[in-house]
Design a protein around this motif. Sequence first.
Motif, mmCIF file in Angstrom:
data_model
loop_
_atom_site.group_PDB
_atom_site.id
_atom_site.type_symbol
_atom_site.label_atom_id
_atom_site.label_comp_id
_atom_site.label_asym_id
_atom_site.label_seq_id
_atom_site.Cartn_x
_atom_site.Cartn_y
_atom_site.Cartn_z
ATOM 1 N N ILE A 1 66.291 95.331 40.491
ATOM 2 C CA ILE A 1 66.016 95.332 39.059
ATOM 3 C C ILE A 1 65.424 96.702 38.756
ATOM 4 O O ILE A 1 64.433 97.105 39.365
ATOM 5 N N ILE B 1 65.901 96.497 31.164
ATOM 6 C CA ILE B 1 66.231 96.570 32.586
ATOM 7 C C ILE B 1 67.741 96.543 32.768
ATOM 8 O O ILE B 1 68.488 96.197 31.853
ATOM 9 N N GLU C 1 67.101 92.092 29.962
ATOM 10 C CA GLU C 1 68.382 92.799 30.056
ATOM 11 C C GLU C 1 69.040 92.865 28.674
ATOM 12 O O GLU C 1 69.558 93.915 28.278
ATOM 13 N N ILE D 1 57.856 95.932 38.245
ATOM 14 C CA ILE D 1 59.087 96.604 38.653
ATOM 15 C C ILE D 1 58.763 98.056 38.962
ATOM 16 O O ILE D 1 58.199 98.764 38.126
ATOM 17 N N ARG E 1 70.599 95.717 36.298
ATOM 18 C CA ARG E 1 70.694 95.272 37.691
ATOM 19 C C ARG E 1 71.647 96.189 38.436
ATOM 20 O O ARG E 1 72.669 96.605 37.905
ATOM 21 N N LEU F 1 61.639 83.191 35.947
ATOM 22 C CA LEU F 1 61.876 84.621 36.086
ATOM 23 C C LEU F 1 63.295 84.980 35.650
ATOM 24 O O LEU F 1 63.491 85.982 34.965
ATOM 25 N N SER F 2 64.267 84.168 36.015
ATOM 26 C CA SER F 2 65.663 84.441 35.628
ATOM 27 C C SER F 2 65.802 84.520 34.116
ATOM 28 O O SER F 2 66.485 85.403 33.589
ATOM 29 N N SER G 1 65.197 91.747 43.288
ATOM 30 C CA SER G 1 64.975 90.566 42.444
ATOM 31 C C SER G 1 64.275 89.460 43.227
ATOM 32 O O SER G 1 63.463 88.716 42.671
ATOM 33 N N ALA H 1 56.303 91.623 33.878
ATOM 34 C CA ALA H 1 57.463 91.962 34.708
ATOM 35 C C ALA H 1 57.682 93.473 34.737
ATOM 36 O O ALA H 1 57.952 94.050 35.797
ATOM 37 N N LEU I 1 64.170 87.784 32.902
ATOM 38 C CA LEU I 1 65.006 88.945 33.230
ATOM 39 C C LEU I 1 66.248 89.004 32.347
ATOM 40 O O LEU I 1 66.658 90.082 31.923
ATOM 41 N N LYS I 2 66.828 87.844 32.043
ATOM 42 C CA LYS I 2 67.997 87.809 31.158
ATOM 43 C C LYS I 2 67.617 88.354 29.779
ATOM 44 O O LYS I 2 68.338 89.189 29.208
ATOM 45 N N LEU J 1 60.453 90.029 43.233
ATOM 46 C CA LEU J 1 59.760 90.044 41.941
ATOM 47 C C LEU J 1 59.039 88.729 41.649
ATOM 48 O O LEU J 1 57.865 88.730 41.280
#
Length: 144
Positions: A91, A77, A72, A42, A79, A64-65, A50, A38, A68-69, A53
Amino acid sequence: MKREKTIDHALRATWQSVAKSYNEQAMKHESTMAMGMALLYIDQDTGTPSTALGPSMGMESTSLSRILKNMEEKGLIYREKNPEDGRGVLIKLTALGKEKREISKNTVLQFNNSIKENIDESKIEHFFEVTELINRLISEKAIF
C-alpha cells in the motif's frame, strides 16, 4: 460498584472522547480518524505490505479493507505488487495521501502537545506505566 468508577469505563469513555475529537478534525479534511491513522501507519517512502497494516493498527482485515477501498477511491493510496513477495501487495501513498498524512501527523502532534501542556509530566509517565501494565496483564491472560 458504580460504572463511572470502573477502570474499563474510564478507558472506554476517554477513548470515545478522543476518537470523537479526532473525527471532528478529520471531517474538516474530508476524512475519518481511521483513514488518518492508516495514513500514519503507511511508510511514506517504501509503502507498507497490506498484511502488516492491519496488525500494526490493531484492526480486523474486514474493517481495514473497507478503509483502504475508501482511501483508494479518494486518491490517497494505490496498490502495487510487492517485489519481495509476488503474492503480496504494498500500500503506497499518492501525493495527495502524503499531504493528508502530514495533516494527520500535525493533528496528532497538536493533541499530544496540548495534553502535555495541561498535565504534569510525571502524571503522563504514570499514565503510560498503567496502560502498559494493563496491556501486559491482558496479553498474559492474567485477568480472565
